[in-house]
Design an enzyme around this catalytic site. Structure first.
Site, PDB file in Angstrom:
ATOM      1  N   PHE A   1      -1.090   6.864  14.621  1.00 42.95           N
ATOM      2  CA  PHE A   1      -1.947   6.125  13.684  1.00 42.95           C
ATOM      3  C   PHE A   1      -2.839   5.154  14.454  1.00 42.95           C
ATOM      4  O   PHE A   1      -4.045   5.048  14.195  1.00 42.95           O
ATOM      5  CB  PHE A   1      -1.096   5.322  12.694  1.00 42.95           C
TER       6      PHE A   1
ATOM      7  N   TYR B   1     -11.205  -5.488  10.918  1.00 29.29           N
ATOM      8  CA  TYR B   1     -10.605  -4.943  12.139  1.00 29.29           C
ATOM      9  C   TYR B   1     -10.523  -5.996  13.239  1.00 29.29           C
ATOM     10  O   TYR B   1     -11.476  -6.197  13.990  1.00 29.29           O
ATOM     11  CB  TYR B   1     -11.423  -3.730  12.615  1.00 29.29           C
TER      12      TYR B   1
ATOM     13  N   ASP C   1     -18.670  -5.853  13.952  1.00 30.81           N
ATOM     14  CA  ASP C   1     -17.663  -5.797  12.884  1.00 30.81           C
ATOM     15  C   ASP C   1     -17.805  -6.988  11.941  1.00 30.81           C
ATOM     16  O   ASP C   1     -17.710  -6.840  10.716  1.00 30.81           O
ATOM     17  CB  ASP C   1     -16.248  -5.797  13.489  1.00 30.81           C
TER      18      ASP C   1
ATOM     19  N   GLU D   1       0.831  -1.197   0.000  1.00 35.52           N
ATOM     20  CA  GLU D   1       0.000   0.000   0.000  1.00 35.52           C
ATOM     21  C   GLU D   1       0.868   1.250   0.000  1.00 35.52           C
ATOM     22  O   GLU D   1       1.851   1.337   0.732  1.00 35.52           O
ATOM     23  CB  GLU D   1      -0.915   0.009   1.230  1.00 35.52           C
TER      24      GLU D   1
ATOM     25  N   GLN E   1      -6.716  -3.946   9.423  1.00 35.82           N
ATOM     26  CA  GLN E   1      -5.944  -2.853  10.001  1.00 35.82           C
ATOM     27  C   GLN E   1      -4.669  -3.462  10.588  1.00 35.82           C
ATOM     28  O   GLN E   1      -4.635  -4.661  10.903  1.00 35.82           O
ATOM     29  CB  GLN E   1      -6.760  -2.162  11.089  1.00 35.82           C
TER      30      GLN E   1
ATOM     31  N   TYR F   1      -6.746   7.016  -0.756  1.00 37.14           N
ATOM     32  CA  TYR F   1      -7.535   8.114  -1.306  1.00 37.14           C
ATOM     33  C   TYR F   1      -7.862   9.076  -0.184  1.00 37.14           C
ATOM     34  O   TYR F   1      -8.327   8.656   0.884  1.00 37.14           O
ATOM     35  CB  TYR F   1      -8.827   7.540  -1.911  1.00 37.14           C
TER      36      TYR F   1
ATOM     37  N   LYS G   1     -20.369  -6.875   3.412  1.00 33.18           N
ATOM     38  CA  LYS G   1     -19.487  -6.452   2.325  1.00 33.18           C
ATOM     39  C   LYS G   1     -19.111  -7.628   1.431  1.00 33.18           C
ATOM     40  O   LYS G   1     -19.059  -7.498   0.195  1.00 33.18           O
ATOM     41  CB  LYS G   1     -18.231  -5.775   2.905  1.00 33.18           C
TER      42      LYS G   1
END
Length: 287
Positions: free
Chosen positions: A209, A138, A151, A8, A169, A40, A158
């Site tokens: 983060f 997650y 979650d 990434e 993550q 993005y 999805k």
């Protein structure tokens, strides 16, 4: 067990950082990643840069590019236009995310003319011909989620909408990921769950983060970086070792894919991949 990796990156902000990004990609591409994904900006804040970089990456033949896409701050028409534009660049892979609001801590609100959630975005991508759709997951509970069960339920929606992979993550607790994997399996989630791995360059930045995304940083991680604030070389070595240990422990549990958050830097990620046994493709092999 064949090891697969993906990397990434984020949109560079200056000409110098853009040059550094391409250098990093040239170093990582011989490891033959499944894809390289580019993030993005919230609400499309980096749209012009994204478009320009994605157009260049779409021309590359040494790896495939995945474009991140979020629901935040954009209408359906704006998102659909982006999808068509990026597909026109030859990009067929996407990472679909809800996204965070531009102001930290602000609760998520769908755009009044936008897609409600990630599952809706996944379905649109699938209907418009995306060949590969990754979503987030997650292991240590999303900051906006009431529970891990919630979650899992969101992830299932999805996947049912068409997601082909879930990227986690970053985390440091192997057992947390394995427990999450078991729960996902019991819920009938049958796509690969890919651990997100962050080789730590800067401990203090990583902690910031983590605080934003709900990742837990165990005390032992901080202890390994004690006294290294002014020693970036040793700090990098420690970061690579921690990441390699994490991946090796997960490999022992049958994990064969890893997604690396590179922060647009190659050395630590490259070192971890080599430690895991990945050998870069030679130029004559690529010819």
């Amino acid at each position: 067990m064949t090891l697969k990796v993906s990397f990434e990156i984020f949109p560079p902000r200056t000409e110098k950082s853009e040059a550094s990004l391409y250098e990093a990609l040239d170093q990582l591409a011989p490891l033959e990643p499944e894809f390289v994904s580019m993030t993005y900006g919230a609400g499309g804040s980096s749209r012009d840069v994204n478009n320009r970089i994605l157009k260049e990456l779409g021309k590359r033949k040494d790896f495939e590019t995945a474009a991140h896409l979020t629901c935040v701050g954009q209408s359906k028409d704006e998102i659909d236009e982006l999808i068509d534009t990026w597909m026109g660049y030859g990009i067929k892979r996407f990472v679909a995310l809800r996204g965070d609001m531009p102001e930290p801590g602000q609760p998520y609100k769908p755009h009044p003319e936008g897609y409600e959630n990630t599952a809706d975005l996944v379905q649109v991508l699938a209907n418009r011909g995306a060949k590969d759709i990754s979503v987030g997951c997650y292991p240590e509970v999303h900051p906006d989620s009431p529970s891990q069960d919630a979650d899992i339920e969101h992830l299932k929606s999805k996947v049912d909408a068409g997601a082909t992979r879930a990227i986690s993550q970053f985390f440091f607790d192997v057992e947390a990921f394995l427990r999450f994997r078991d729960k996902a399996d019991k819920a009938g989630i049958n796509v690969p769950l890919v651990p997100g791995v962050l080789p730590v360059h800067d401990y203090h930045k990583m902690v910031r983060f983590a605080n934003m995304c709900g990742a837990i940083v165990p005390d032992w991680v901080g202890q390994r970086f004690e006294g290294l604030d002014d020693d970036p070389e040793t700090r990098g070595q420690v970061g690579a070792i921690i990441a390699a240990e994490l991946c090796t422990a997960l490999q022992a549990e049958g994990v064969d894919r890893f997604h690396f958050y590179t922060l647009n830097r190659a050395p630590l990620t490259h070192a971890v991949c080599r430690q895991l046994g990945l050998q870069p493709r030679l130029e004559e092999e690529a010819a």
